[in-house]
Scaffold this active site. Structure first.
Site, short mmCIF file in Angstrom:
data_model
loop_
_atom_site.label_atom_id
_atom_site.label_comp_id
_atom_site.label_asym_id
_atom_site.label_seq_id
_atom_site.Cartn_x
_atom_site.Cartn_y
_atom_site.Cartn_z
N ASN A 73 56.07 30.63 -31.19
CA ASN A 73 54.91 31.09 -31.95
C ASN A 73 55.41 31.45 -33.35
OD1 ASN A 73 52.69 32.34 -33.00
ND2 ASN A 73 52.41 33.79 -31.31
N LYS A 98 58.17 34.28 -32.78
CA LYS A 98 58.28 34.85 -31.43
C LYS A 98 58.64 33.69 -30.52
CE LYS A 98 54.65 38.27 -31.81
NZ LYS A 98 53.22 38.34 -31.70
N ARG A 153 52.51 27.37 -29.98
CA ARG A 153 51.18 27.95 -30.16
C ARG A 153 50.70 27.62 -31.58
NH1 ARG A 153 49.37 33.35 -32.80
NH2 ARG A 153 47.16 33.22 -32.33
N HIS A 201 41.75 32.70 -30.04
CA HIS A 201 42.17 33.34 -28.77
C HIS A 201 41.82 32.47 -27.57
CE1 HIS A 201 41.77 37.61 -30.69
NE2 HIS A 201 43.03 37.23 -30.71
N LEU A 245 40.70 42.39 -26.33
CA LEU A 245 40.73 43.50 -27.28
C LEU A 245 42.15 43.91 -27.58
CD1 LEU A 245 37.97 45.60 -25.45
CD2 LEU A 245 37.65 43.85 -27.22
N ASN A 292 45.06 43.90 -31.30
CA ASN A 292 45.02 44.06 -32.75
C ASN A 292 44.00 43.12 -33.36
OD1 ASN A 292 45.96 45.58 -34.83
ND2 ASN A 292 48.09 45.17 -34.28
N ARG A 319 40.95 44.11 -39.46
CA ARG A 319 39.91 43.17 -39.92
C ARG A 319 38.53 43.77 -39.73
NH1 ARG A 319 42.04 38.08 -36.56
NH2 ARG A 319 43.87 39.33 -36.12
N MET A 322 44.82 51.73 -31.68
CA MET A 322 43.80 52.44 -30.91
C MET A 322 44.36 53.70 -30.23
SD MET A 322 40.67 52.62 -30.20
CE MET A 322 39.64 51.16 -30.24
N ARG A 323 45.61 53.63 -29.77
CA ARG A 323 46.18 54.82 -29.11
C ARG A 323 46.23 55.99 -30.07
NH1 ARG A 323 51.18 51.86 -26.55
NH2 ARG A 323 50.80 50.87 -28.55
N ILE A 376 44.11 46.77 -25.64
CA ILE A 376 43.10 47.83 -25.49
C ILE A 376 42.30 47.60 -24.20
CG2 ILE A 376 41.05 48.86 -26.53
CD1 ILE A 376 42.15 47.92 -29.29
N GLU A 389 43.06 46.06 -21.49
CA GLU A 389 43.82 46.24 -20.25
C GLU A 389 44.18 47.69 -19.99
OE1 GLU A 389 47.28 43.66 -20.56
OE2 GLU A 389 45.97 42.02 -21.21
N ASN A 390 44.36 48.44 -21.08
CA ASN A 390 44.97 49.77 -20.92
C ASN A 390 44.06 50.97 -21.18
OD1 ASN A 390 47.64 48.79 -20.37
ND2 ASN A 390 47.68 48.12 -22.49
N GLU A 433 49.03 34.63 -22.26
CA GLU A 433 48.96 33.48 -23.17
C GLU A 433 50.20 32.60 -23.04
OE1 GLU A 433 47.62 36.40 -26.19
OE2 GLU A 433 46.51 34.69 -27.01
P1 AMP Z 1 47.70 43.73 -28.45
O1 AMP Z 1 47.43 43.18 -29.84
O2 AMP Z 1 46.98 42.98 -27.38
O3 AMP Z 1 49.16 43.95 -28.16
O4 AMP Z 1 47.04 45.19 -28.42
C1 AMP Z 1 47.45 46.21 -29.30
C2 AMP Z 1 46.43 47.35 -29.24
O5 AMP Z 1 46.36 47.85 -27.90
C3 AMP Z 1 46.79 48.53 -30.14
O6 AMP Z 1 45.63 48.96 -30.84
C4 AMP Z 1 47.23 49.57 -29.14
O7 AMP Z 1 47.00 50.89 -29.59
C5 AMP Z 1 46.30 49.26 -27.98
N1 AMP Z 1 46.72 49.93 -26.74
C6 AMP Z 1 47.82 49.70 -26.00
N2 AMP Z 1 47.87 50.60 -24.96
C7 AMP Z 1 46.77 51.39 -25.08
C8 AMP Z 1 46.23 52.49 -24.33
N3 AMP Z 1 46.85 52.97 -23.24
N4 AMP Z 1 45.06 53.06 -24.75
C9 AMP Z 1 44.44 52.59 -25.85
N5 AMP Z 1 44.88 51.57 -26.58
C10 AMP Z 1 46.03 50.96 -26.21
#
Ligand code: AMP
Length: 402
Positions: free
Chosen positions: A8, A15, A82, A170, A198, A200, A230, A273-274, A321, A323-324, A374
């Site tokens: 990628n 990556k 990719r 995506h 969901l 970045n 964005r 988001m965290r 976001i 998933e978590n 992916e």
């Molecule tokens: P990604 O681009 O798929 O790696 O997702 C990154 C986003 O997932 C970032 O905004 C992280 O803060 C968010 N994220 C990861 N773990 C959590 C969590 N436990 N709660 C909320 N957001 C999370």
């Protein structure tokens, strides 16, 4: 085939992941700051040892050479790239001169990504001249969208002569998650599903019988949802307003919408988001509003995309976001009560990080969390192409881009 190397390539980073099928194991690496004195490779070895190698001023080819020389006996059998934008190509393709041309011609539609992908393809071709190389496109899965979903209401010549239309991105994630999710639900590639990827970058997709019928991203990955940095959808007249009132040129506006907006712009704090959830818990009102706008706009997008489905069987959450964060899932579904979604608060809160699972209470459309893969999907598509499972099926629209 046992080992597939996934590449990628970004403008200053690569990556890479080597998927060792027989050992069911993956080796990951990241080369970053390429072309600068700070260039380095980070990763982990097969024995889980961290690797951090300085490669000052290395370019993409040198970085791949150094990174891949550490793979010892684990040589790849094929390489999957990719590729963000594949124009109107409908599936993964063996990389030939013709496919390189299509990627090059789609550059105006992905000016940051496609040129970097071409550099990566060139580098791996020189390093592994005898290996089959496959391009897996983010856009391909959405080529099943009907014209009423992919056309913009702008003058026709912009589409016919300049390829201005909605493409969607995506695709590997939406494809993987909808297939895996429908399999878990006992209706593999059947029925009507919504996916919410969901991270970045974020996007939604409506899938009917395994095919994308609409998605939230458009000509570029800026359209649609609120993302990390964005803006997603804004009134197109914002450009004119900023030019007339602030004297901004189009490049400044584009940068603002892509890199300074979204969660970061709304919160004036972070794109993560965290961080925002923590800040909100501590009373930060801007962070609270950013989260609310994110969830409301996501719910609105899911509701809108459901128009593409004859029937709604359920929703899959994925991405960092999706998933978590049980909190974001609950908040988003709170805006969709009229769809009959019935979230199980316990199942939602108790789902273990990184696992797949059903989180509805058994009535209404199903709700699942399905961790995306992916890399796995790119490896699978690479194998399919190399093994000749795909036949080359060109659509009439190929002529538009190619
Ligand atoms: P990604 O681009 O798929 O790696 O997702 C990154 C986003 O997932 C970032 O905004 C992280 O803060 C968010 N994220 C990861 N773990 C959590 C969590 N436990 N709660 C909320 N957001 C999370």
């Amino acid at each position: 085939m046992s080992n597939v190397l996934i590449i990628n390539c970004g403008s200053s980073s690569i990556k890479f992941a080597l998927l060792l099928k027989e050992q069911n194991f993956r080796i990951h690496g990241l080369a970053e700051n390429l072309g600068t004195p700070e260039a380095r490779i980070k990763g982990v070895t097969l024995g889980n040892q961290p690797v951090d190698i300085k490669i000052p001023n290395a370019d993409h080819k040198e970085a791949l050479e150094v990174g891949l020389s550490r793979l010892a006996n684990h040589k790849p059998d094929a390489i999957g790239h990719r590729i963000v934008h594949g124009g109107t190509l409908t599936q993964a393709e063996l990389i030939t001169d013709e496919i390189v041309d299509v990627i090059r011609q789609a550059t105006p539609l992905a000016p940051l990504h496609n040129p970097a992908h071409l550099v990566g393809i060139e580098a791996t071709k020189r390093l592994f001249p005898d290996l089959p190389q496959v391009a897996v496109f983010d856009t391909a899965f959405h080529q099943t969208m009907p014209a009423h979903a992919y056309r913009y209401a702008v003058p026709k010549f912009l589409y016919t002569e300049h390829n201005v239309r909605r493409y969607g991105f995506h695709g590997t994630s939406h494809a993987y998650v909808s297939e895996r999710g429908s399999e878990l639900a006992g209706s593999f590639k059947q029925g009507g599903w919504l996916t919410a990827h969901l991270g970045n970058g974020s996007s939604t997709c409506a899938i009917w019988n395994g095919e994308s019928v609409d998605t939230s991203m458009g000509l570029t990955p800026l359209e649609g949802l609120v993302m990390g940095t964005r803006s997603g959808d804004v009134d197109p007249s914002l450009h004119r307003f900023l030019e007339a009132n602030l004297g901004w040129d189009i490049y400044k506006i584009d940068k603002m919408l892509n890199s300074q907006s979204g969660l970061l712009g709304l919160s004036n704090l972070s794109n993560d988001m965290r961080t925002l959830i923590e800040a909100s818990e501590q009373g930060n009102e801007d962070a609270t509003l950013a989260i609310e706008v994110f969830c409301y706009r996501l719910a609105k997008s899911l509701a809108a995309l459901s128009c593409g489905l004859p029937r709604l069987d359920g929703l899959f959450f994925t991405g960092g976001i999706g998933e978590n964060s049980a909190y974001i899932r609950e908040k988003t579904l709170g805006y969709l009560p009229h769809f009959g979604f019935n979230l199980s608060i316990d199942a939602n809160n108790n789902l273990k990080r990184g696992t797949e699972g059903r989180i509805d209470a058994g009535t209404g459309p199903q709700i699942w969390v399905v961790p995306t893969d992916e890399e796995g999907r790119i490896a699978q598509e690479t194998e399919n192409v190399v093994n000749g499972i795909y036949t080359t099926k060109k659509t009439e629209q190929d002529a538009v881009v190619a």
